[in-house]
Design a protein around this motif. Structure first.
Motif, PDB file in Angstrom:
ATOM      1  N   PRO A  17       0.822  -1.208   0.000  1.00  0.00           N
ATOM      2  CA  PRO A  17       0.000   0.000   0.000  1.00  0.00           C
ATOM      3  C   PRO A  17       0.855   1.255   0.000  1.00  0.00           C
ATOM      4  O   PRO A  17       1.959   1.250   0.552  1.00  0.00           O
ATOM      5  N   PHE A  18       0.339   2.316  -0.608  1.00  0.00           N
ATOM      6  CA  PHE A  18       1.054   3.593  -0.672  1.00  0.00           C
ATOM      7  C   PHE A  18       0.249   4.622   0.113  1.00  0.00           C
ATOM      8  O   PHE A  18      -0.878   4.952  -0.269  1.00  0.00           O
ATOM      9  N   ALA A  19       0.811   5.098   1.218  1.00  0.00           N
ATOM     10  CA  ALA A  19       0.077   6.024   2.087  1.00  0.00           C
ATOM     11  C   ALA A  19       0.927   7.211   2.515  1.00  0.00           C
ATOM     12  O   ALA A  19       0.643   7.857   3.524  1.00  0.00           O
ATOM     13  N   LEU A  20       1.988   7.521   1.747  1.00  0.00           N
ATOM     14  CA  LEU A  20       2.872   8.624   2.098  1.00  0.00           C
ATOM     15  C   LEU A  20       2.238   9.969   1.755  1.00  0.00           C
ATOM     16  O   LEU A  20       1.433  10.080   0.818  1.00  0.00           O
ATOM     17  N   ALA A  21       2.638  10.986   2.489  1.00  0.00           N
ATOM     18  CA  ALA A  21       2.230  12.351   2.157  1.00  0.00           C
ATOM     19  C   ALA A  21       3.002  12.811   0.923  1.00  0.00           C
ATOM     20  O   ALA A  21       4.219  12.625   0.849  1.00  0.00           O
ATOM     21  N   VAL A  22       2.324  13.403  -0.032  1.00  0.00           N
ATOM     22  CA  VAL A  22       2.995  13.887  -1.240  1.00  0.00           C
ATOM     23  C   VAL A  22       2.700  15.366  -1.486  1.00  0.00           C
ATOM     24  O   VAL A  22       3.063  15.903  -2.532  1.00  0.00           O
ATOM     25  N   THR A  23       2.072  16.020  -0.520  1.00  0.00           N
ATOM     26  CA  THR A  23       1.837  17.460  -0.594  1.00  0.00           C
ATOM     27  C   THR A  23       2.362  18.105   0.685  1.00  0.00           C
ATOM     28  O   THR A  23       2.504  17.442   1.716  1.00  0.00           O
ATOM     29  N   ARG A  24       2.603  19.390   0.622  1.00  0.00           N
ATOM     30  CA  ARG A  24       3.065  20.109   1.808  1.00  0.00           C
ATOM     31  C   ARG A  24       2.020  20.031   2.918  1.00  0.00           C
ATOM     32  O   ARG A  24       2.371  19.815   4.090  1.00  0.00           O
ATOM     33  N   ALA A  25       0.766  20.170   2.575  1.00  0.00           N
ATOM     34  CA  ALA A  25      -0.284  20.151   3.601  1.00  0.00           C
ATOM     35  C   ALA A  25      -0.305  18.818   4.340  1.00  0.00           C
ATOM     36  O   ALA A  25      -0.426  18.778   5.574  1.00  0.00           O
ATOM     37  N   ASP A  26      -0.180  17.721   3.606  1.00  0.00           N
ATOM     38  CA  ASP A  26      -0.199  16.413   4.261  1.00  0.00           C
ATOM     39  C   ASP A  26       1.096  16.156   5.035  1.00  0.00           C
ATOM     40  O   ASP A  26       1.082  15.515   6.100  1.00  0.00           O
ATOM     41  N   ALA A  27       2.230  16.612   4.507  1.00  0.00           N
ATOM     42  CA  ALA A  27       3.486  16.484   5.258  1.00  0.00           C
ATOM     43  C   ALA A  27       3.398  17.236   6.584  1.00  0.00           C
ATOM     44  O   ALA A  27       3.913  16.780   7.611  1.00  0.00           O
ATOM     45  N   GLU A  28       2.735  18.385   6.589  1.00  0.00           N
ATOM     46  CA  GLU A  28       2.561  19.137   7.835  1.00  0.00           C
ATOM     47  C   GLU A  28       1.638  18.399   8.795  1.00  0.00           C
ATOM     48  O   GLU A  28       1.825  18.459  10.015  1.00  0.00           O
ATOM     49  N   LYS A  29       0.665  17.674   8.272  1.00  0.00           N
ATOM     50  CA  LYS A  29      -0.178  16.844   9.140  1.00  0.00           C
ATOM     51  C   LYS A  29       0.662  15.733   9.775  1.00  0.00           C
ATOM     52  O   LYS A  29       0.493  15.423  10.968  1.00  0.00           O
ATOM     53  N   ALA A  30       1.554  15.120   8.991  1.00  0.00           N
ATOM     54  CA  ALA A  30       2.444  14.096   9.536  1.00  0.00           C
ATOM     55  C   ALA A  30       3.353  14.688  10.601  1.00  0.00           C
ATOM     56  O   ALA A  30       3.607  14.058  11.641  1.00  0.00           O
ATOM     57  N   ARG A  31       3.846  15.882  10.370  1.00  0.00           N
ATOM     58  CA  ARG A  31       4.676  16.593  11.364  1.00  0.00           C
ATOM     59  C   ARG A  31       3.911  16.810  12.667  1.00  0.00           C
ATOM     60  O   ARG A  31       4.404  16.488  13.757  1.00  0.00           O
ATOM     61  N   ASP A  32       2.705  17.324  12.561  1.00  0.00           N
ATOM     62  CA  ASP A  32       1.922  17.618  13.756  1.00  0.00           C
ATOM     63  C   ASP A  32       1.570  16.338  14.516  1.00  0.00           C
ATOM     64  O   ASP A  32       1.535  16.330  15.760  1.00  0.00           O
ATOM     65  N   HIS A  33       1.314  15.264  13.789  1.00  0.00           N
ATOM     66  CA  HIS A  33       1.014  13.978  14.418  1.00  0.00           C
ATOM     67  C   HIS A  33       2.212  13.494  15.230  1.00  0.00           C
ATOM     68  O   HIS A  33       2.062  13.033  16.376  1.00  0.00           O
ATOM     69  N   PHE A  34       3.405  13.603  14.672  1.00  0.00           N
ATOM     70  CA  PHE A  34       4.606  13.196  15.412  1.00  0.00           C
ATOM     71  C   PHE A  34       4.797  14.035  16.669  1.00  0.00           C
ATOM     72  O   PHE A  34       5.046  13.502  17.749  1.00  0.00           O
ATOM     73  N   LEU A  35       4.702  15.345  16.524  1.00  0.00           N
ATOM     74  CA  LEU A  35       4.938  16.224  17.666  1.00  0.00           C
ATOM     75  C   LEU A  35       3.968  15.933  18.812  1.00  0.00           C
ATOM     76  O   LEU A  35       4.348  15.956  19.987  1.00  0.00           O
ATOM     77  N   GLN A  36       2.731  15.605  18.489  1.00  0.00           N
ATOM     78  CA  GLN A  36       1.729  15.375  19.519  1.00  0.00           C
ATOM     79  C   GLN A  36       1.795  13.960  20.090  1.00  0.00           C
ATOM     80  O   GLN A  36       1.702  13.772  21.309  1.00  0.00           O
ATOM     81  N   HIS A  37       1.973  12.960  19.219  1.00  0.00           N
ATOM     82  CA  HIS A  37       1.777  11.584  19.653  1.00  0.00           C
ATOM     83  C   HIS A  37       3.069  10.786  19.882  1.00  0.00           C
ATOM     84  O   HIS A  37       3.058   9.840  20.672  1.00  0.00           O
ATOM     85  N   ALA A  38       4.148  11.115  19.198  1.00  0.00           N
ATOM     86  CA  ALA A  38       5.359  10.299  19.289  1.00  0.00           C
ATOM     87  C   ALA A  38       6.529  11.008  19.956  1.00  0.00           C
ATOM     88  O   ALA A  38       7.321  10.364  20.655  1.00  0.00           O
ATOM     89  N   LEU A  39       6.667  12.314  19.761  1.00  0.00           N
ATOM     90  CA  LEU A  39       7.813  13.022  20.332  1.00  0.00           C
ATOM     91  C   LEU A  39       7.919  12.867  21.848  1.00  0.00           C
ATOM     92  O   LEU A  39       9.039  12.753  22.367  1.00  0.00           O
ATOM     93  N   PRO A  40       6.817  12.836  22.608  1.00  0.00           N
ATOM     94  CA  PRO A  40       6.969  12.699  24.059  1.00  0.00           C
ATOM     95  C   PRO A  40       7.781  11.480  24.489  1.00  0.00           C
ATOM     96  O   PRO A  40       8.460  11.521  25.517  1.00  0.00           O
ATOM     97  N   ARG A  41       7.744  10.384  23.717  1.00  0.00           N
ATOM     98  CA  ARG A  41       8.506   9.193  24.096  1.00  0.00           C
ATOM     99  C   ARG A  41       9.641   8.879  23.120  1.00  0.00           C
ATOM    100  O   ARG A  41      10.318   7.862  23.257  1.00  0.00           O
ATOM    101  N   PHE A  42       9.832   9.749  22.155  1.00  0.00           N
ATOM    102  CA  PHE A  42      10.921   9.544  21.196  1.00  0.00           C
ATOM    103  C   PHE A  42      12.267   9.473  21.902  1.00  0.00           C
ATOM    104  O   PHE A  42      13.098   8.610  21.605  1.00  0.00           O
ATOM    105  N   GLY A  43      12.499  10.374  22.833  1.00  0.00           N
ATOM    106  CA  GLY A  43      13.797  10.423  23.505  1.00  0.00           C
ATOM    107  C   GLY A  43      14.143   9.150  24.224  1.00  0.00           C
ATOM    108  O   GLY A  43      15.269   8.646  24.122  1.00  0.00           O
ATOM    109  N   ASP A  44      13.188   8.586  24.939  1.00  0.00           N
ATOM    110  CA  ASP A  44      13.460   7.369  25.699  1.00  0.00           C
ATOM    111  C   ASP A  44      13.808   6.188  24.792  1.00  0.00           C
ATOM    112  O   ASP A  44      14.654   5.361  25.133  1.00  0.00           O
ATOM    113  N   TYR A  45      13.129   6.096  23.637  1.00  0.00           N
ATOM    114  CA  TYR A  45      13.189   4.873  22.848  1.00  0.00           C
ATOM    115  C   TYR A  45      13.785   5.064  21.453  1.00  0.00           C
ATOM    116  O   TYR A  45      13.593   4.228  20.574  1.00  0.00           O
ATOM    117  N   GLN A  46      14.552   6.135  21.237  1.00  0.00           N
ATOM    118  CA  GLN A  46      15.014   6.384  19.876  1.00  0.00           C
ATOM    119  C   GLN A  46      16.071   5.388  19.417  1.00  0.00           C
ATOM    120  O   GLN A  46      16.322   5.251  18.215  1.00  0.00           O
TER     121      GLN A  46
END
Length: 510
Positions: A219-248
């Motif tokens: 399946p192909f589900a990558l962001a290919v527009t700036r708007a969708d890439a920014e959605k991916a950015r915001d998703h990371f900052l909210q949901h993954a960054l809090p534990r990124f440091g511990d488990y990177q």
């Protein structure tokens, strides 16, 4: 007189220097999908689709903003197959006086474009230090260590700084980045983006033209527009960054992303701005939503490593591509393409690479890279593989990370010692070993983890060199204390395993 503005496939940024003072009503933007760029390495099908779809969407964005865009598709019957040819064709058909282009990120492209009459290259201002600035930083230094470069970049950008001191009191929280997720930890799923009509057309093109290339297209589900890439950015900052440091630095079977950002492909193609990402990560820490080891670890990957490896690349090209300080000449094993190996860690890393055109940095460094280092695989062949299989791979960032950091082929320009490790490291940082045919606790014999004896065989092969290395010296002394029988056992196990490897040869398909 109108200008022709060439925009390359990894320059999909509205703030590009070549567009800065151009006139949308008069000047013409040239973008082209060409066979030479699609085939200079055997790119992963998903990488090709990502680049072409992002290019086409960016061209539409420019048109919507009033730009005149001349866009050549790969299947255009008039396509001349390379960028120089497409520039020439545009000049034959348009009334333009000057050609502008933001500096290419790769040496080969800069060399190719340097021969185009009338073409002016402008600096790539999307990076936070230019090659001349890095050269000035490197001047007179005996060792070009990333940590000191990173500290200077922190001071320069004021990121994570409290006055003249690092925020939190330390420059680097790497010691807090080595945890492993406890059982039951569920990483946030990546956001998925449904292909639109433009992307579906690209997927059909790639499947038709590159059916034999490595990797899964669907399946192909990558962001290919700036708007969708920014959605991916915001998703990371909210949901993954809090534990990124511990488990990177952690690895887990069936979890290709864990708490990683999966944003490098969007940065490297131009859809996201690196400084903006860093500032947003810092803002999350200052707002109390993420711990400092997460914010600092993420910023270090961008402000430190990303800028540093680009500086190393331009400082040492073109000779860097041929670096082979450890004289490694073994062919690339076929399982790098097929995943057909009993080593669970290697199999998982290659399988997810085939599925996603992605593996996170520890898998690249300490699994596929570590194996190539210990086995003595030719660094240029490893470089070609990394360039081919990862959607975020461009030569300026991939080559130093592979040839320098992973393989120590540059002789220590990037690192003070090789990133070599036995199976114990992989066992500590992952759950691979529990389900592996090989036994990580065994040091010798056909059932022992190959990383265990290959590690000592690697040290033995380069004993004289490593004995002079301050950080490797203690390891060499441990080798020297081994009995002759143990050393012979290491040589025997390593020889048996390495001689059984099936070389990929010229086979690029998975």
């Amino acid at each position: 007189m109108a200008q022709l503005i060439l925009i390359l496939g990894d320059q999909l940024s509205a703030g590009l220097s070549s567009l800065a003072d151009a006139d949308p009503a008069e000047d013409v933007v040239l973008m082209a999908e060409v066979a030479e760029e699609a085939g200079y390495v055997p790119h992963h099908k998903k990488k090709l689709a990502f680049v072409f779809a992002a290019m086409r969407h960016f061209a539409e964005e420019l048109r919507a903003e009033g730009w005149q865009v001349r866009y050549t598709r790969l299947d255009d019957p008039e396509n001349r197959g390379n960028l120089v040819g497409e520039i020439a064709r545009a000049l034959e058909e348009l009334d333009v006086e000057e050609i502008l282009c933001t500096e290419p990120g790769e040496w080969r492209l800069r060399q190719a474009l340097s021969g185009v009459p009338g073409l002016t290259l402008r600096p790539d201002t999307r990076f936070l230090i230019d090659p001349a600035g890095f050269r000035a930083w490197a001047q007179g230094r005996r060792q070009l260590r990333m940590e000191y470069f990173y500290r200077d970049m922190r001071r320069r950008t004021r990121l994570l700084m409290d006055g003249d001191r690092p925020a939190g009191g330390e420059w680097n929280y790497d010691h807090d980045n080595r945890g492993t997720p406890p059982p039951g930890t569920t990483p946030p799923p990546l956001p998925a983006f449904e292909p639109d009509a433009v992307t579906l057309e690209v997927l059909e093109l790639v499947e038709r033209r590159f059916a034999d290339n490595f990797g899964d297209l669907q399946p192909f589900a990558l962001a290919v527009t700036r708007a969708d890439a920014e959605k991916a950015r915001d998703h990371f900052l909210q949901h993954a960054l809090p534990r990124f440091g511990d488990y990177q630095d952690a690895m887990r079977r069936g979890e290709p992303v864990l708490f990683h950002a999966h944003l490098a492909l969007y940065m490297n193609i131009g859809l996201l701005d690196p400084l903006d990402l860093c500032r947003r990560a810092e803002a999350e820490w200052r707002a109390g939503r993420v711990p400092i080891n997460s914010a600092e670890g993420f910023i270090r990957q961008i402000l430190g490593w990303r800028e540093y490896v680009r500086g190393i690349y331009w400082l040492h090209m073109p000779r860097y591509a041929d670096a082979n300080a450890l004289e490694a000449h073994r062919p690339l094993p076929e399982f790098y393409w097929t995943a057909e190996t009993d080593m669970a860690c290697m199999r998982d890393a290659v399988e997810q690479t085939r599925a996603h055109a992605y593996a996170h940095h520890i898998q690249r460094l300490m699994v596929t890279g570590n194996f190539a280092l210990l086995a003595g695989i030719d660094p240029y062949l490893v470089h070609i593989w990394y360039m081919a299989v990862y959607a975020d791979a461009y030569e300026w960032v991939e080559m130093p990370n592979t040839i320098g950091m992973a393989l120590f082929a540059d002789g220590g320009i990037m690192g003070s010692k090789p990133y070599a490790a036995s199976g114990a490291y992989i066992d500590r940082m992952s759950d691979y070993c529990a389900g592996c045919r090989y036994k990580v606790k065994l040091k010798a014999g056909p059932d022992a983890c190959p990383f265990n004896y290959l590690y000592w065989d690697f040290v033995a092969r380069h004993r004289d060199r490593f004995a002079r290395n301050q950080r490797m010296g203690p390891i060499v002394r441990n080798l020297d204390r081994m009995t002759d029988a143990r050393k012979a056992e290491i040589r025997s196990d390593s020889g048996r395993f390495l001689d059984a490897l099936v070389p990929a040869g010229n086979r690029w398909n998975g």
